[in-house]
Design a protein around this motif. Sequence first.
Motif, short mmCIF file in Angstrom:
data_model
loop_
_atom_site.label_atom_id
_atom_site.label_comp_id
_atom_site.label_asym_id
_atom_site.label_seq_id
_atom_site.Cartn_x
_atom_site.Cartn_y
_atom_site.Cartn_z
N GLN A 172 0.81 -1.21 0.00
CA GLN A 172 0.00 0.00 0.00
C GLN A 172 0.85 1.27 0.00
OE1 GLN A 172 -2.54 -0.47 3.39
NE2 GLN A 172 -3.88 -1.95 2.38
N TYR A 173 1.86 1.32 0.86
CA TYR A 173 2.64 2.54 0.96
C TYR A 173 4.15 2.31 0.87
CZ TYR A 173 2.67 0.75 5.76
OH TYR A 173 2.77 -0.06 6.86
N GLY A 174 4.57 1.13 0.52
CA GLY A 174 6.00 0.84 0.43
C GLY A 174 6.63 1.52 -0.78
N ILE A 175 7.88 1.96 -0.60
CA ILE A 175 8.55 2.68 -1.67
C ILE A 175 8.86 1.79 -2.87
CG2 ILE A 175 10.85 2.24 -0.69
CD1 ILE A 175 11.65 5.02 -1.68
N VAL A 176 9.06 0.50 -2.64
CA VAL A 176 9.38 -0.40 -3.74
C VAL A 176 8.21 -0.52 -4.71
CG1 VAL A 176 9.99 -2.78 -4.35
CG2 VAL A 176 11.06 -1.68 -2.37
N ASN A 177 6.99 -0.58 -4.19
CA ASN A 177 5.82 -0.75 -5.04
C ASN A 177 5.48 0.52 -5.82
OD1 ASN A 177 4.36 -3.48 -4.86
ND2 ASN A 177 4.92 -3.09 -2.74
N THR A 178 6.02 1.66 -5.42
CA THR A 178 5.79 2.87 -6.21
C THR A 178 6.52 2.82 -7.55
OG1 THR A 178 7.67 4.00 -5.16
CG2 THR A 178 5.50 4.24 -4.11
N TRP A 179 7.51 1.94 -7.66
CA TRP A 179 8.25 1.80 -8.90
C TRP A 179 7.63 0.75 -9.82
CZ3 TRP A 179 13.24 1.00 -5.59
CH2 TRP A 179 13.58 2.22 -4.97
N LEU A 180 6.62 0.03 -9.34
CA LEU A 180 6.01 -1.05 -10.11
C LEU A 180 4.66 -0.62 -10.67
CD1 LEU A 180 6.76 -3.99 -7.64
CD2 LEU A 180 8.15 -3.24 -9.57
N PRO A 240 1.07 -3.24 -7.67
CA PRO A 240 1.68 -3.55 -6.37
C PRO A 240 1.79 -5.06 -6.14
CG PRO A 240 -0.58 -2.79 -6.09
CD PRO A 240 -0.24 -2.59 -7.54
N ILE A 241 2.84 -5.44 -5.48
CA ILE A 241 3.09 -6.84 -5.16
C ILE A 241 3.23 -6.97 -3.64
CG2 ILE A 241 4.67 -8.79 -5.42
CD1 ILE A 241 5.54 -7.65 -8.08
N ALA A 242 2.50 -7.92 -3.08
CA ALA A 242 2.61 -8.20 -1.64
C ALA A 242 3.77 -9.17 -1.44
CB ALA A 242 1.31 -8.78 -1.11
N PHE A 243 4.97 -8.60 -1.36
CA PHE A 243 6.18 -9.42 -1.34
C PHE A 243 6.23 -10.39 -0.16
CE2 PHE A 243 7.51 -5.80 -3.91
CZ PHE A 243 8.22 -6.42 -4.93
N LEU A 244 5.70 -9.99 0.98
CA LEU A 244 5.84 -10.79 2.19
C LEU A 244 4.59 -11.62 2.53
CD1 LEU A 244 7.69 -8.18 4.43
CD2 LEU A 244 8.67 -10.10 3.16
N THR A 245 3.51 -11.41 1.80
CA THR A 245 2.28 -12.17 2.08
C THR A 245 1.76 -12.92 0.86
OG1 THR A 245 0.95 -10.18 1.62
CG2 THR A 245 1.57 -10.60 3.92
N GLN A 246 2.44 -12.81 -0.26
CA GLN A 246 2.01 -13.49 -1.48
C GLN A 246 2.88 -14.71 -1.71
OE1 GLN A 246 1.70 -10.88 -4.86
NE2 GLN A 246 1.72 -12.56 -6.36
N ALA A 247 2.25 -15.88 -1.70
CA ALA A 247 3.01 -17.12 -1.82
C ALA A 247 3.52 -17.34 -3.23
CB ALA A 247 2.16 -18.31 -1.37
#
Length: 300
Positions: A134-142, A145-152
């Motif tokens: 939602q507010y992570g800086i990494v997802n602003t470049w994508l 958005p990707i849920a890196f830590l909750t998406q299996a």
Amino acid sequence: MNMRAQEGRAGVALISPTLVITLVVVVLPLLWAIMLAFQDVRLINIRQAGLFGHYTLENFSYVMSEPGFWSALVNTLVYTVAGTALSIAIGLVTALALRDRFRGRTLVRASVLIPYVAPVVAVAFLWETMLNPQYGIVNTWLSEPIAFLTQAKGEFLGIEVPVALLTVIAFEAWRYFPFAFLFILARLQALPAELDEAAVVDGATPTQRFRYVIMPQLWRIIALLSVLRFVFTFTKFDDVYLLTGGGAGTEVVSVRVYNFLTARDDIGASAAQAIVLAVFLVVFLVVYLRFFAGGTREQG
């Protein structure tokens, strides 16, 4: 003869503190864990556990037949091998890049150690914030958005990849590459400058110098690093637990042992699972050491 006896007593007196500490800190807890692994012990009846309790193999059959055990073991192996290889590779590249003199080299070298010396809780929280969908800086470049830590699972170039597991592997490599960097840099600093100078005079390219001059001098230290990082990562708990809690396909055996101990209060099963983990670690270490020992002999 009298002198030998005095030397023997002096030797025993010198090593006795180390023996006592090893016995209390390592041997006794290990024996206690093995004893618990063969008994039906839960938190409510742990006072009844003793040396002459009822021994059984039910804990081992239970944990090995429980859903998720083998997948957790596979996750542990993938996490360990990939995290070890990446941390050493990044450490090698960083050491080569910071080998020569340049302005501010000391400051840059010191800053490289930050991931390793920083508190794990702080850096794990930093990564959670950076990777937040939602507010992570990494997802602003994508674009999405990707849920890196909750998406299996996720797709990358049409290939399904374990997103969360790759993320914790990347965290492992980033956090512990300074450990490899220190070892490799120390070995690089000890290399005779004449070897590199002779290779330059002979017209060797940078790639050839790296392959035929530098790498043969680094194999032993890389082998040592591989063993150390393999052992440390195989039993790692805090990094994975702080990032994902073992969810989204990132459950490793150490997290599973913790869940059995806290969520189920099953001390016997958690001890049995820890013993299984230790047995697998010993087996892989024996194979690993034999492999590197054989390679070193052939090289020599």
